[in-house]
Every structure is written in structure tokens, then in C-alpha cells.
Design a protein around this motif. Structure first.
Motif, short mmCIF file in Angstrom:
data_model
loop_
_atom_site.label_atom_id
_atom_site.label_comp_id
_atom_site.label_asym_id
_atom_site.label_seq_id
_atom_site.Cartn_x
_atom_site.Cartn_y
_atom_site.Cartn_z
N GLY A 54 0.78 -1.22 0.00
CA GLY A 54 0.00 0.00 0.00
C GLY A 54 0.81 1.27 0.00
N GLY A 55 2.14 1.16 0.06
CA GLY A 55 2.99 2.34 0.04
C GLY A 55 3.88 2.33 -1.18
N GLY A 56 4.51 3.48 -1.48
CA GLY A 56 5.32 3.53 -2.67
C GLY A 56 6.49 4.49 -2.55
N ALA A 57 7.33 4.47 -3.59
CA ALA A 57 8.50 5.34 -3.62
C ALA A 57 8.82 5.70 -5.07
CB ALA A 57 9.71 4.64 -2.99
N ASP A 58 9.27 6.93 -5.25
CA ASP A 58 9.82 7.37 -6.53
C ASP A 58 11.33 7.17 -6.46
OD1 ASP A 58 7.32 8.23 -7.39
OD2 ASP A 58 7.59 10.21 -6.52
N MET A 59 11.93 6.84 -7.59
CA MET A 59 13.36 6.55 -7.61
C MET A 59 14.01 7.16 -8.84
SD MET A 59 15.17 2.78 -7.60
CE MET A 59 14.53 2.31 -9.20
N VAL A 60 15.16 7.78 -8.65
CA VAL A 60 15.97 8.31 -9.75
C VAL A 60 17.44 8.03 -9.45
CG1 VAL A 60 16.76 10.38 -10.95
CG2 VAL A 60 14.36 10.18 -10.30
#
Length: 252
Positions: free
Chosen positions: A98-104
Motif C-alpha cells: 500500500g505504500g510507494g517510492a519514486d526513484m531516480v
């Protein structure tokens, strides 16, 4: 028992962060093509088509991978949508529980932005106060760390397309030809491999270069579904603007 070529493709495609396999098949992603015109890859066996697809895919300078993959360690399902290239740059998202993350990742730096649900899910075993402190400091904010750091090595390694595709083509494929179809409107042919009760299916483009478009694993141990797109397109890996927390400087 040896790992089939398509099984290796599926596992390599999902070798990101803690991901260990691929995900479940979405019946709506590919649809049968009504009728056949000119036979694609005339005279080639399924194994020969697989070899051409692997060679074409490994020659790409960049691509995008999207899919749902089970995480063996947590028992959860991880969703990923990430573009990456051979320079080691990547940009995308991942989520679980249910959670997330942006990644670069660009250059020698990895940037991440976690939402509150993701941070709380990853803080299992920590005290309530410790978890809240992490949430207050990081939730919804970009953080950065050196790509060579212990916590960033797995991510940095995944962002290198050559590393992700390293297992492709280790063994000669015994795949069989399947039906013609479409993957997100792109004409394709299916090729299939069997390994005991396990089934592996790859979708190969029949127009232009024979890129892999999708790999599906129906395996009790390594189930999965990963699509490939945006071949040779620029990866939008730009350092976030504004305030970024430096975890290395903070001792993180």
C-alpha cells in the motif's frame, strides 16, 4: 534441473532491489489477433525467434520495465515501473504493502522519495517513536545517497541495463512457436517453454526489431509478468529540484 531461457529472462527482468521473481498475468495486456496475414519469422523455430529477441533486446540502449512481482522475503507483491539505460541511469516508481517510492539514479547519486505508508511498512521492528521520527523526516521528501553506498548498491546495480540483461541468452532456447497477438497495440508472436509443470511465455515484436515485449512465468516458485517498452528512448533521470535531504551527510 536447468533453468530455461525464458525463466532466466523472467528472473533477470525482476532483479531489482529485493525483487526475486516476476508477477501475475494480466489477461488484458495481450489480445489475440484475428486472422493472419504474412507469417512472421517464417521458417524459424521458437528457439531461433527467442535468440533473435534476446540479441535485439540486449542491443537496446534503454528500455522501460513494468510489472508486478512477488517479494519472497516479505510475501508481499511489489509493483514496478522503471526506465533504465546502459549508462546506469534510471527513473521510475515501486510500491508494496500500500505504500510507494519514486526513484531516480543519475550519475553517482541515487534519489528516493518515500510515502508514509512505505516508510511505516519498512520500519517493522522499530519503536513507535523511531518510526514516527523517520516518517516526519522523510515522508514525501526527496533524499539522496551515493550510489556506491551499502544501502544503494542493489538499486544502482539494477539501474545498469547491461547488468539486468546479463543472464539473457546463457542457454539455447527450446521454445516453441505460439499464436500471433498484440501487446499494447504492438504486433507480436508468442513463444513458449515448458519446464516440468512450469510454463514460460515470451511475446516478441513482429514489426521492426524483434524486441521482447513481455515475459510471463507461470511457475510455483517464480511466477511473474513483466512488460518491456520505450526501447532506445531517453530516460527521464533528472536530479530533483528544490530541497533534498543528504542521507550520507546525516549519517544515514
Amino acid at each position: 534441473m536447468r533453468r530455461t531461457t525464458l525463466a532466466a529472462l523472467c528472473i533477470a527482468a525482476a532483479a531489482t532491489v529485493t525483487l526475486t521473481a516476476c508477477g501475475t498475468e494480466n489477461p488484458g495486456t495481450a489480445e489475440k489477433t484475428a486472422g493472419k496475414s504474412k507469417e512472421p519469422f517464417a521458417g524459424l523455430t521458437g528457439g531461433e525467434i527467442a535468440e533473435r529477441a534476446i540479441d535485439a533486446t540486449k542491443s537496446a540502449s534503454s528500455l522501460r520495465m513494468k510489472g508486478e512481482v512477488p517479494d519472497e522475503e516479505s510475501g508481499s507483491t511489489i509493483k514496478m515501473d522503471i526506465a533504465l539505460n546502459k549508462k546506469g541511469d534510471c527513473a521510475g516508481t515501486m510500491s508494496m504493502d500500500g505504500g510507494g517510492a519514486d526513484m531516480v539514479k543519475t550519475g553517482d547519486t541515487v534519489y528516493m522519495k518515500f510515502d508514509e505508508a512505505f516508510l511505516r511498512a519498512q520500519s517493522e521492528g522499530s519503536s513507535k517513536d523511531e518510526t514516527q521520527a523517520v516518517v516526519d523526516m522523510m515522508a514525501g521528501k526527496w533524499v539522496k545517497t551515493a550510489a556506491t553506498g551499502a544501502d544503494a548498491k542493489d538499486i544502482a546495480g539494477f539501474c545498469d541495463l547491461d547488468s539486468v540483461l546479463a543472464e539473457f541468452g546463457d542457454e539455447r532456447s527450446n521454445a516453441e512457436r505460439g499464436d500471433t497477438t498484440k501487446v499494447n497495440s504492438t504486433p507480436a508472436i508468442t513463444i513458449e517453454e515448458k519446464d516440468g509443470k512450469d510454463r514460460y511465455t515470451a511475446y516478441v515484436a513482429t514489426e521492426g526489431k524483434p524486441y521482447l515485449l513481455r515475459v510471463v512465468s507461470k511457475s510455483a516458485k517464480d511466477p511473474g509478468d513483466v512488460t518491456f517498452s520505450d526501447y532506445n528512448k531517453p530516460v527521464p533521470a533528472e536530479a530533483p529540484k528544490g530541497k533534498v535531504l543528504d542521507l550520507d551527510a546525516m549519517g544515514g
